[in-house]
Design a protein around this motif. Structure first.
Motif, PDB file in Angstrom:
ATOM      1  N   ASN A  38     131.729 -42.473  -8.938  1.00 48.44           N
ATOM      2  CA  ASN A  38     131.783 -42.571 -10.511  1.00 48.44           C
ATOM      3  C   ASN A  38     130.514 -42.488 -11.316  1.00 48.44           C
ATOM      4  OD1 ASN A  38     133.582 -43.798 -12.547  1.00 48.44           O
ATOM      5  ND2 ASN A  38     132.430 -45.478 -12.738  1.00 48.44           N
ATOM      6  N   ASP A  39     129.376 -42.825 -10.782  1.00 52.04           N
ATOM      7  CA  ASP A  39     128.083 -42.648 -11.441  1.00 52.04           C
ATOM      8  C   ASP A  39     127.691 -41.222 -11.389  1.00 52.04           C
ATOM      9  OD1 ASP A  39     127.854 -45.299 -11.744  1.00 52.04           O
ATOM     10  OD2 ASP A  39     126.496 -45.380 -10.071  1.00 52.04           O
ATOM     11  N   GLU A  40     128.141 -40.521 -10.358  1.00 53.46           N
ATOM     12  CA  GLU A  40     128.012 -38.856 -10.296  1.00 53.46           C
ATOM     13  C   GLU A  40     128.470 -38.273 -11.573  1.00 53.46           C
ATOM     14  OE1 GLU A  40     128.330 -35.136  -7.531  1.00 53.46           O
ATOM     15  OE2 GLU A  40     129.328 -36.836  -7.054  1.00 53.46           O
ATOM     16  N   LYS A  42     130.153 -39.458 -13.914  1.00 55.07           N
ATOM     17  CA  LYS A  42     129.533 -39.802 -15.185  1.00 55.07           C
ATOM     18  C   LYS A  42     128.457 -38.978 -15.722  1.00 55.07           C
ATOM     19  CE  LYS A  42     128.177 -43.786 -18.386  1.00 55.07           C
ATOM     20  NZ  LYS A  42     128.120 -45.201 -18.406  1.00 55.07           N
ATOM     21  N   PHE A  43     127.523 -38.805 -14.642  1.00 56.09           N
ATOM     22  CA  PHE A  43     126.319 -38.052 -15.122  1.00 56.09           C
ATOM     23  C   PHE A  43     126.612 -36.552 -15.584  1.00 56.09           C
ATOM     24  CE2 PHE A  43     122.586 -35.564 -13.551  1.00 56.09           C
ATOM     25  CZ  PHE A  43     121.883 -35.801 -14.219  1.00 56.09           C
ATOM     26  N   VAL A  44     127.467 -36.076 -14.620  1.00 56.85           N
ATOM     27  CA  VAL A  44     127.795 -34.663 -14.616  1.00 56.85           C
ATOM     28  C   VAL A  44     128.703 -34.456 -15.964  1.00 56.85           C
ATOM     29  CG1 VAL A  44     128.908 -32.630 -13.823  1.00 56.85           C
ATOM     30  CG2 VAL A  44     127.459 -34.161 -12.112  1.00 56.85           C
ATOM     31  N   HIS A  45     129.727 -35.227 -15.884  1.00 49.22           N
ATOM     32  CA  HIS A  45     130.681 -34.794 -17.064  1.00 49.22           C
ATOM     33  C   HIS A  45     130.721 -35.694 -18.346  1.00 49.22           C
ATOM     34  CE1 HIS A  45     132.741 -32.084 -14.122  1.00 49.22           C
ATOM     35  NE2 HIS A  45     132.535 -33.235 -13.251  1.00 49.22           N
ATOM     36  N   LYS A  46     129.773 -36.673 -18.471  1.00 45.18           N
ATOM     37  CA  LYS A  46     129.540 -37.815 -19.568  1.00 45.18           C
ATOM     38  C   LYS A  46     130.854 -38.648 -19.666  1.00 45.18           C
ATOM     39  CE  LYS A  46     125.842 -35.453 -20.116  1.00 45.18           C
ATOM     40  NZ  LYS A  46     124.415 -36.039 -19.460  1.00 45.18           N
ATOM     41  N   ASN A  48     133.363 -41.579 -17.204  1.00 41.93           N
ATOM     42  CA  ASN A  48     133.588 -42.202 -15.875  1.00 41.93           C
ATOM     43  C   ASN A  48     135.083 -42.472 -15.740  1.00 41.93           C
ATOM     44  OD1 ASN A  48     132.904 -44.127 -18.137  1.00 41.93           O
ATOM     45  ND2 ASN A  48     133.412 -45.571 -16.872  1.00 41.93           N
TER      46      ASN A  48
END
Length: 219
Positions: A38-40, A42-46, A48
Motif C-alpha cells: 500500500n505504501d509503495e 501510494k508513493f508511485v501512484h499518489k 492508496n
C-alpha cells in the motif's frame, strides 16, 4: 446465536494453542506485506488502494462448530486439514478496481502461494454478499524449520463491508434463519450497495479526468 455444547477438547486445544503461534505469525506476515504494498502504491501512484486492514483468529467454539458441521472429529490434524480460515485478514478498499489490484499484488509475491480464490464480486452469494476471498500459504520461519501456514484474505469495499457487517448482526439475532422478507430486503440493500460503489467509482474517475485536463492546460 445459541451457544453449542463443546465436546471435551481441553487437551486438544492445549496442543492447538501451540499452533496459534504459526497462525498469529502468518497474520503479521500478510499484514506487513499489505502495508508495504500500500505504501509503495501510494508513493508511485499518489493514491492508496487500502483504507484499512483488520485481522482476527477464529474462536475455539467456531472451530469446533465448523468441524462438527463437516462431520469431522475434533483433532488438531483436522483443524489444519479442514479449517482454512483459522487466521483471517480483511482488507477494506475505496473502490471496486482496488480489489483486483490487491489480488494481483498479493498473487505476485514470490513467497506467497495462492491455494484458491472465490470471486463473490462476479458471482455474489444468494444473500447478496459481495467480496473477494483468497486462501494463501505464507512461510513462517521458525528456529529450526519453515512452516507454510494458511490465511484467508477477504477483500471488499467500504460499502460492501458496511453491508456485510450489518447482515451478520441481523442474521445473528435470528440464529442464521432470518424470515424471507428480511432476506429479500437484505438482497435489495446489497444491490443498492453495488450501485453506490459504481456511482462513487464514476465520480472518482471523473475527478481524476478533470485533474488531468487541468494539468494539460497548465502545460
Amino acid at each position: 446465536m445459541a451457544k453449542i455444547e463443546l465436546p471435551d477438547v481441553k487437551d486438544i486445544f492445549l496442543e492447538y494453542r501451540k499452533m496459534q503461534l504459526l497462525y498469529q505469525s502468518a497474520l503479521k506476515e500478510i499484514g506487513t506485506k499489505l502495508e508495504i504494498l500500500n505504501d509503495e502504491f501510494k508513493f508511485v501512484h499518489k493514491y492508496n488502494p487500502i483504507e484499512h486492514i483488520e485481522s482476527r483468529m477464529k474462536s475455539e467454539e467456531s472451530i469446533v462448530r465448523k468441524l462438527m458441521k463437516k462431520g469431522q472429529d475434533i483433532t488438531v490434524e483436522n483443524i489444519e486439514r479442514y479449517i482454512d480460515d483459522v487466521a483471517g485478514i480483511r482488507v477494506i478498499c475505496s473502490f471496486t478496481p482496488d480489489i483486483y489490484r490487491i489480488v494481483d499484488m498479493i498473487s505476485n509475491q514470490d513467497d506467497i502461494e495462492v491455494v484458491r480464490t472465490k470471486d463473490y464480486m462476479v458471482n455474489p452469494k444468494p444473500s447478496g454478499y459481495r467480496s473477494y476471498h483468497m486462501i494463501v500459504k505464507v512461510p513462517i520461519f521458525l528456529s529450526d524449520t519453515v512452516v507454510p501456514t494458511r490465511v484467508e484474505i477477504q477483500i471488499r469495499t467500504v460499502a460492501m463491508d458496511f453491508w456485510a457487517s450489518l447482515e451478520h448482526k441481523i442474521y445473528y439475532k435470528y440464529d442464521g434463519h432470518a424470515p424471507e422478507y428480511i432476506r429479500t430486503e437484505l438482497r435489495e440493500c446489497a444491490e443498492m450497495i453495488s450501485f453506490l460503489d459504481s456511482k462513487m467509482l464514476a465520480i472518482n474517475e471523473e475527478i481524476h479526468s478533470l485533474k488531468q485536463d487541468d494539468m494539460r492546460e497548465e502545460l
